[in-house]
Scaffold this active site. Structure first.
Site, short mmCIF file in Angstrom:
data_model
loop_
_atom_site.label_atom_id
_atom_site.label_comp_id
_atom_site.label_asym_id
_atom_site.label_seq_id
_atom_site.Cartn_x
_atom_site.Cartn_y
_atom_site.Cartn_z
N ASP A 247 -2.21 -6.55 4.82
CA ASP A 247 -3.13 -7.13 3.84
C ASP A 247 -2.40 -8.18 3.01
O ASP A 247 -1.45 -7.86 2.30
CB ASP A 247 -3.70 -5.99 3.00
CG ASP A 247 -4.25 -4.88 3.91
OD1 ASP A 247 -5.06 -5.19 4.78
OD2 ASP A 247 -3.80 -3.75 3.77
N ASP B 74 0.89 -1.16 0.00
CA ASP B 74 0.00 0.00 0.00
C ASP B 74 0.92 1.21 0.00
O ASP B 74 1.61 1.46 0.99
CB ASP B 74 -0.87 -0.05 1.27
CG ASP B 74 -1.73 1.20 1.46
OD1 ASP B 74 -1.57 2.18 0.70
OD2 ASP B 74 -2.55 1.19 2.40
N ASN C 119 16.81 -7.88 0.03
CA ASN C 119 15.62 -8.72 0.05
C ASN C 119 14.47 -7.87 0.58
O ASN C 119 14.66 -7.10 1.51
CB ASN C 119 15.87 -9.93 0.96
CG ASN C 119 14.79 -10.99 0.83
OD1 ASN C 119 13.61 -10.72 1.04
ND2 ASN C 119 15.21 -12.19 0.46
N LYS D 154 -2.89 -2.64 8.46
CA LYS D 154 -2.78 -4.09 8.55
C LYS D 154 -1.93 -4.64 7.43
O LYS D 154 -1.61 -3.95 6.47
CB LYS D 154 -4.18 -4.71 8.51
CG LYS D 154 -4.83 -4.76 9.90
CD LYS D 154 -4.17 -5.83 10.76
CE LYS D 154 -4.85 -5.86 12.15
NZ LYS D 154 -4.17 -6.73 13.08
N ARG E 217 -9.27 0.92 10.87
CA ARG E 217 -8.08 1.22 11.68
C ARG E 217 -7.35 -0.05 12.12
O ARG E 217 -6.67 -0.05 13.15
CB ARG E 217 -8.47 2.07 12.89
CG ARG E 217 -9.05 3.42 12.49
CD ARG E 217 -9.65 4.16 13.67
NE ARG E 217 -10.25 5.42 13.23
CZ ARG E 217 -9.63 6.58 13.20
NH1 ARG E 217 -8.38 6.67 13.59
NH2 ARG E 217 -10.25 7.66 12.78
N ASP F 48 -6.69 -0.73 -1.27
CA ASP F 48 -5.59 0.22 -1.46
C ASP F 48 -4.23 -0.46 -1.65
O ASP F 48 -3.19 0.19 -1.57
CB ASP F 48 -5.53 1.21 -0.28
CG ASP F 48 -5.40 0.50 1.06
OD1 ASP F 48 -5.20 -0.73 1.08
OD2 ASP F 48 -5.51 1.18 2.11
N LYS G 118 -7.77 -5.11 4.18
CA LYS G 118 -8.37 -4.88 5.50
C LYS G 118 -8.35 -6.16 6.33
O LYS G 118 -9.30 -6.49 7.04
CB LYS G 118 -9.80 -4.32 5.40
CG LYS G 118 -9.90 -3.07 4.55
CD LYS G 118 -9.06 -1.92 5.07
CE LYS G 118 -9.16 -0.71 4.15
NZ LYS G 118 -8.03 -0.65 3.18
N TYR H 117 1.57 1.17 15.02
CA TYR H 117 0.48 0.91 14.08
C TYR H 117 0.69 1.62 12.75
O TYR H 117 0.86 2.82 12.71
CB TYR H 117 -0.86 1.35 14.66
CG TYR H 117 -1.96 1.16 13.66
CD1 TYR H 117 -2.33 -0.13 13.28
CD2 TYR H 117 -2.58 2.23 13.04
CE1 TYR H 117 -3.30 -0.33 12.31
CE2 TYR H 117 -3.55 2.04 12.08
CZ TYR H 117 -3.91 0.76 11.72
OH TYR H 117 -4.86 0.57 10.76
#
Ligand code: 13P
Ligand code: 13P
Ligand code: MG
Ligand code: MG
Ligand code: MG
Length: 360
Positions: free
Chosen positions: A229, A11, A101, A227, A261, A49, A129, A224
């Protein structure tokens, strides 16, 4: 010779918010890959995304050149994302520069090398998500559940079962389970998908059958940043699950972590690429499935499997589950449990409030 299928995703900026990828980024990615003399073939797509680079080549897995190609492609896309001021431009590129890598640098990667069979159908799954553990239940059903995969019962080439490589993403350890013998032991771990992830599945003779991306962005970054994905490659037919057996688990949407989130649980809805634009409460989580026949490494396809009307009811069920989960608002189990919230922004709020507690 052997062929390698490498899927690398990132993303590098959402359009709009976390919903989709701007066409200019996809065009940039295609231009970059078209310039490479190393690739046999490529296909660029997106889910939500996340940009997915599906590549075939003869450099083997962990090739520095191929990883660098993907990294440079995402850097070029990030430049466009910055120009368009897309949301979270460069979000998943955690390092300042490429170093040998792509693992550990932010992008997710799944790759496998094998000798192309007389006919080589593969499916590339990609989800938004959610997180790598989202593949645990579908992989279990594909390769170990006879109620999903009749081939385990009636195909002599599948009847011996499969081997599952499971990673412990917290303690960085791995363990191999052999099914059907270890079925119950396998479930002890993969039923906790936030920590234990199926990395790969092999036939009993050691042939690679499936492999997934297992990067944990938040663990890498220590904070954070959305995620992880994930993507998944599955080979099909001739001693492996039929294409329809590999797709069947997604007909009954299961709950996964990663909605809004990265802090909520919701149903994984199978969709076409055209519908891979999570928007309600930034979701619900989506999964696409692209089928290809390999022909001397050429990607013949894609066939956009979840565009099929047979998944309409799965989508309807997912939307009903989404309504129900949303009705819980900030309460668990819609909101993830505290252990999984550790890598969201919640601890910052907890920290602010901690002095207001009194001893009882
Ligand atoms: P066809 O007869 O259409 O080739 O189907 C074969 C099959 O086994 C499908 O699962
Ligand atoms: P992504 O990981 O897809 O960027 O989603 C982040 C998010 O928080 C959506 O609400
Ligand atoms: Mg995003
Ligand atoms: Mg995403
Ligand atoms: Mg993400």
């Amino acid at each position: 010779g052997k062929i390698t299928v490498t899927v690398i995703k990132a993303d590098v900026g959402g359009f709009v918010g976390h919903s989709s990828v701007h066409e200019e980024l996809l065009a940039t990615a295609r231009e970059q890959l078209a310039k490479s003399s190393l690739l046999v073939d490529y296909h660029v797509t997106h889910v939500g995304d996340d940009i997915n680079l599906i590549m075939t080549h003869r450099q083997g897995v962990d090739s520095e050149e191929i990883h660098k190609l993907a990294w440079d492609t995402f850097v070029a896309c990030t430049e466009v994302a910055k120009k368009l001021k897309l949301y979270g431009a460069g979000q998943d590129l955690l390092a300042d520069a490429f170093s040998g890598n792509v693992k550990g640098l932010g992008p997710g990667i799944a790759e496998m090398e094998f000798t192309e069979r007389t006919s080589e159908p593969i499916i590339v799954f990609a989800a938004d998500k959610t997180e790598p553990g989202a593949w645990n239940m579908p992989l279990y059903k594909m390769f170990a559940d006879p109620f999903n995969t009749i081939g385990l019962v009636i195909d002599p080439k599948m009847h011996d079962g499969f081997k599952f490589e499971v990673l412990d993403l917290i303690e960085n350890k791995k363990i191999i389970f052999s099914t059907p013998e270890d079925l119950y032991d396998l479930l002890v771990f993969i039923g906790a998908p936030g920590r234990y992830c199926i990395k790969s599945v092999y036939s009993k003779s050691g042939e690679i059958a499936a492999t997934s991306s297992t990067q944990r962005l938040n663990l890498m970054a220590g904070r954070y940043i959305g995620k992880d994905d994930p993507v998944l490659i599955v080979r099909c037919q001739s001693g492996l699950p039929a294409v329809g057996e590999a797709l069947e688990p997604f007909a009954r949407p299961h709950l996964v972590s990663g909605w809004m989130r990265g802090s909520h649980s919701g149903p994984l809805m199978p969709v076409s690429v055209a519908d891979a634009t999570p928007s309600r409460f930034d979701g619900p989580p989506r999964v696409i499935a692209l089928g290809f026949q390999l022909a001397e490494g050429k990607l013949i396809g894609p066939q956009d499997f979840f565009a099929d009307r047979a998944y309409d009811r799965a989508r309807e069920i997912a939307l009903r589950i989404a309504d129900y989960m949303r009705s819980l608002g900030p309460f668990e189990p819609h909101r993830l449990h505290l252990e999984e919230m550790e890598y969201t922004t919640l601890p910052l709020v907890l920290e602010k409030l901690k002095d207001r507690f009194e001893k009882i």
